[in-house]
Design a protein around this motif. Structure first.
Motif, PDB file in Angstrom:
ATOM      1  N   LYS A 332       0.829  -1.216   0.000  1.00  0.00           N
ATOM      2  CA  LYS A 332       0.000   0.000   0.000  1.00  0.00           C
ATOM      3  C   LYS A 332       0.859   1.260   0.000  1.00  0.00           C
ATOM      4  N   LEU A 333       1.866   1.307   0.879  1.00  0.00           N
ATOM      5  CA  LEU A 333       2.723   2.487   0.959  1.00  0.00           C
ATOM      6  C   LEU A 333       3.705   2.568  -0.208  1.00  0.00           C
ATOM      7  N   ALA A 334       4.166   1.422  -0.666  1.00  0.00           N
ATOM      8  CA  ALA A 334       5.111   1.415  -1.793  1.00  0.00           C
ATOM      9  C   ALA A 334       4.471   1.992  -3.051  1.00  0.00           C
ATOM     10  N   GLU A 335       3.187   1.783  -3.179  1.00  0.00           N
ATOM     11  CA  GLU A 335       2.478   2.244  -4.381  1.00  0.00           C
ATOM     12  C   GLU A 335       1.933   3.659  -4.252  1.00  0.00           C
ATOM     13  N   ASP A 336       2.051   4.261  -3.079  1.00  0.00           N
ATOM     14  CA  ASP A 336       1.447   5.585  -2.858  1.00  0.00           C
ATOM     15  C   ASP A 336       2.445   6.506  -2.156  1.00  0.00           C
ATOM     16  N   LYS A 337       3.247   7.206  -2.940  1.00  0.00           N
ATOM     17  CA  LYS A 337       4.262   8.095  -2.387  1.00  0.00           C
ATOM     18  C   LYS A 337       3.634   9.233  -1.594  1.00  0.00           C
ATOM     19  N   GLU A 338       2.502   9.737  -2.050  1.00  0.00           N
ATOM     20  CA  GLU A 338       1.834  10.838  -1.347  1.00  0.00           C
ATOM     21  C   GLU A 338       1.405  10.405   0.056  1.00  0.00           C
ATOM     22  N   LEU A 339       0.906   9.179   0.167  1.00  0.00           N
ATOM     23  CA  LEU A 339       0.494   8.668   1.474  1.00  0.00           C
ATOM     24  C   LEU A 339       1.714   8.487   2.382  1.00  0.00           C
ATOM     25  N   ARG A 340       2.811   7.997   1.810  1.00  0.00           N
ATOM     26  CA  ARG A 340       4.050   7.870   2.584  1.00  0.00           C
ATOM     27  C   ARG A 340       4.471   9.220   3.140  1.00  0.00           C
ATOM     28  N   ASN A 341       4.426  10.227   2.300  1.00  0.00           N
ATOM     29  CA  ASN A 341       4.849  11.565   2.725  1.00  0.00           C
ATOM     30  C   ASN A 341       3.935  12.114   3.823  1.00  0.00           C
ATOM     31  N   ARG A 342       2.637  11.851   3.708  1.00  0.00           N
ATOM     32  CA  ARG A 342       1.700  12.371   4.704  1.00  0.00           C
ATOM     33  C   ARG A 342       1.928  11.708   6.062  1.00  0.00           C
ATOM     34  N   TYR A 343       2.058  10.395   6.059  1.00  0.00           N
ATOM     35  CA  TYR A 343       2.300   9.696   7.309  1.00  0.00           C
ATOM     36  C   TYR A 343       3.628  10.115   7.943  1.00  0.00           C
ATOM     37  N   SER A 344       4.653  10.237   7.135  1.00  0.00           N
ATOM     38  CA  SER A 344       5.979  10.582   7.666  1.00  0.00           C
ATOM     39  C   SER A 344       5.979  11.991   8.260  1.00  0.00           C
ATOM     40  N   GLU A 345       5.315  12.915   7.607  1.00  0.00           N
ATOM     41  CA  GLU A 345       5.247  14.289   8.109  1.00  0.00           C
ATOM     42  C   GLU A 345       4.467  14.341   9.418  1.00  0.00           C
ATOM     43  N   ASN A 346       3.364  13.614   9.475  1.00  0.00           N
ATOM     44  CA  ASN A 346       2.532  13.606  10.686  1.00  0.00           C
ATOM     45  C   ASN A 346       3.276  12.991  11.873  1.00  0.00           C
ATOM     46  N   LEU A 347       4.004  11.895  11.625  1.00  0.00           N
ATOM     47  CA  LEU A 347       4.746  11.270  12.718  1.00  0.00           C
ATOM     48  C   LEU A 347       5.894  12.166  13.172  1.00  0.00           C
ATOM     49  N   HIS A 348       6.563  12.774  12.227  1.00  0.00           N
ATOM     50  CA  HIS A 348       7.658  13.686  12.567  1.00  0.00           C
ATOM     51  C   HIS A 348       7.156  14.797  13.492  1.00  0.00           C
ATOM     52  N   ASN A 349       6.033  15.401  13.146  1.00  0.00           N
ATOM     53  CA  ASN A 349       5.486  16.496  13.953  1.00  0.00           C
ATOM     54  C   ASN A 349       5.017  16.001  15.319  1.00  0.00           C
ATOM     55  N   ARG A 350       4.457  14.798  15.347  1.00  0.00           N
ATOM     56  CA  ARG A 350       3.983  14.245  16.624  1.00  0.00           C
ATOM     57  C   ARG A 350       5.150  14.006  17.576  1.00  0.00           C
ATOM     58  N   VAL A 351       6.230  13.446  17.067  1.00  0.00           N
ATOM     59  CA  VAL A 351       7.405  13.200  17.901  1.00  0.00           C
ATOM     60  C   VAL A 351       8.039  14.520  18.328  1.00  0.00           C
ATOM     61  N   LYS A 352       8.161  15.429  17.397  1.00  0.00           N
ATOM     62  CA  LYS A 352       8.774  16.728  17.682  1.00  0.00           C
ATOM     63  C   LYS A 352       8.019  17.470  18.778  1.00  0.00           C
ATOM     64  N   ASN A 353       6.697  17.377  18.766  1.00  0.00           N
ATOM     65  CA  ASN A 353       5.876  18.139  19.707  1.00  0.00           C
ATOM     66  C   ASN A 353       5.630  17.430  21.035  1.00  0.00           C
ATOM     67  N   ASN A 354       5.888  16.119  21.086  1.00  0.00           N
ATOM     68  CA  ASN A 354       5.525  15.380  22.293  1.00  0.00           C
ATOM     69  C   ASN A 354       6.639  14.530  22.898  1.00  0.00           C
ATOM     70  N   PHE A 355       7.615  14.130  22.104  1.00  0.00           N
ATOM     71  CA  PHE A 355       8.575  13.140  22.580  1.00  0.00           C
ATOM     72  C   PHE A 355      10.017  13.569  22.350  1.00  0.00           C
ATOM     73  N   SER A 356      10.330  14.781  22.740  1.00  0.00           N
ATOM     74  CA  SER A 356      11.702  15.280  22.607  1.00  0.00           C
ATOM     75  C   SER A 356      12.503  14.961  23.861  1.00  0.00           C
ATOM     76  N   ASP A 357      13.830  15.116  23.757  1.00  0.00           N
ATOM     77  CA  ASP A 357      14.682  14.925  24.925  1.00  0.00           C
ATOM     78  C   ASP A 357      14.385  15.959  26.003  1.00  0.00           C
ATOM     79  N   VAL A 358      13.989  17.154  25.584  1.00  0.00           N
ATOM     80  CA  VAL A 358      13.642  18.215  26.539  1.00  0.00           C
ATOM     81  C   VAL A 358      12.391  17.825  27.323  1.00  0.00           C
TER      82      VAL A 358
END
Length: 374
Positions: A332-358
């Motif tokens: 599913k993800l291999a065939e849909d680059k746009e979906l990969r990008n959306r999930y990766s961006e959302n996870l990046h922001n979630r980690v950045k805003n909630n799970f930092s070393d600070v």
């Protein structure tokens, strides 16, 4: 506030990353000392990060003369809290408390009943000793809510358990090699039309490597533009078993074992999809670190992972051991680059805003203050 952190010092993987990341940030806010019982890479890497490290060598677990040395250190330097990581440290704390009154806290990095699954003797002896040691601990820090529930269900007191998630240092660009440069290092052909699926893990049964391999085999029956990369090492017995599967299924050019990779961010940069297939997990750094490199993520829904990844919003979660579902999600993800990008961006922001070393360090400061107040 003076905190002494105690650990065996032979740890690798998530526990080592957690302690070094935590203490580097904590040292900005409190007087922190890390005591290791072994002079190995753990102590070296901690020193390189500017952490105050003391090595008190304990050659054998049953050599308890180390207890008096630790008590002397705690008294002399007037530490406020003893913070333990792992079974060996927990065991020593049980004896320290008999000689010196100091609040003790242990971080629950994993399910302590599964820590020694790869060795029957250790599972029987060390797991039992660790359980008795934990029952004598004053407080606990669980790195997920799921782990707190696990402790409560096993009879530990709810009001003695705090939750502080793992955190990672937020860096916008983590890698130093381009995708092609990294793949060239391992003689892997770079093709912009291929999708590279990766996993970073120990080659150990609890990590579910057969799930990854079976899913890869299923995917490759219909998709020829996908390459699977495995980063990590393990004992010879299991490693050979996994490699035999690849050979027996004629997948040697499609599934590659890269071994241990020190500059792991370059691996994450080289892949398009990050996966994790563990049967048991806590709050894995393999997913936190992958998120910093903005990689679409598929993981087994075990441990605290559902607290990190929101299914079909910041990644995809499959039922433990369900390699067919994993294969379906990879396609599913291999065939849909746009979906990969959306999930990766959302996870990046979630980690950045909630799970930092600070965030992680601040949670610990608050926990220490509550312990001292009590």
């Amino acid at each position: 506030m003076k905190i002494l952190h105690l650990i065996s010092g032979g740890d690798n993987g998530g526990a080592k990353t957690h302690v070094i990341t935590l203490l580097k940030e904590l040292s900005k806010h409190a007087d922190i000392t890390l005591v290791c019982l072994l002079e190995e890479n753990f102590a070296k890497e901690a020193r390189e990060q500017g952490i105050n490290v003391v090595v008190l060598k304990q050659n054998k677990r049953y050599k308890l003369d180390i207890v008096n040395r630790l008590v002397e250190m705690l008294k002399k330097d007037k530490y406020d809290i003893l913070h333990c990581h792992g079974a060996r440290a927990n065991f020593l704390a049980m004896f320290i408390k008999k000689k010196y009154s100091i609040p003790t806290v242990s971080t629950i990095h994993s399910d302590y009943k599964s820590d020694f699954d790869n060795n029957l003797y250790k599972k029987i002896v060390y797991t039992t000793l660790n359980y008795f040691s934990l029952k004598r601990m004053d407080y606990f820090i669980a790195i997920t809510n799921q782990f707190k529930k696990m402790l409560v269900d096993r009879g530990f007191k709810d009001n003695k358990i705090f939750v502080a998630y793992n955190g990672t240092r937020i860096i916008e660009k983590c890698y130093s090699l381009s995708k092609q440069e990294f793949l060239d290092r391992y003689n892997i052909e770079y093709d912009e039309n291929k999708v590279y699926v990766g996993i970073v893990t120990r080659l150990h049964p609890v990590k579910g490597i057969p799930v990854f391999l079976k899913a890869a085999a299923k995917v490759l029956k219909t998709s020829s533009n996908i390459l699977f990369l495995i980063a990590g090492n393990g004992d010879e017995k299991h490693t050979e078993k996994y490699k035999e599967f690849v050979i027996n299924n004629d997948l040697g050019d499609k599934i590659r074992f890269l071994g241990f990779i020190k500059d792991i961010d370059n691996f994450y940069n080289a892949i398009d999809i990050n996966t994790l297939t563990s049967h048991s997990e806590s709050f894995p750094y393999a997913l936190l670190e992958g998120s910093l490199n903005k990689k679409a993520t598929i993981s087994s829904a075990v441990g605290g992972i559902p607290e990190m990844i929101i299914h079909e919003e910041s990644g995809l979660l499959f039922e433990d051991n369900n390699y067919e579902q994993l294969a379906e999600y990879i396609i599913k993800l291999a065939e849909d680059k746009e979906l990969r990008n959306r999930y990766s961006e959302n996870l990046h922001n979630r980690v950045k805003n909630n799970f930092s070393d600070v965030d992680m360090a601040q949670s610990h400061i608050e926990i220490y203050n509550k312990i001292l107040k009590n």
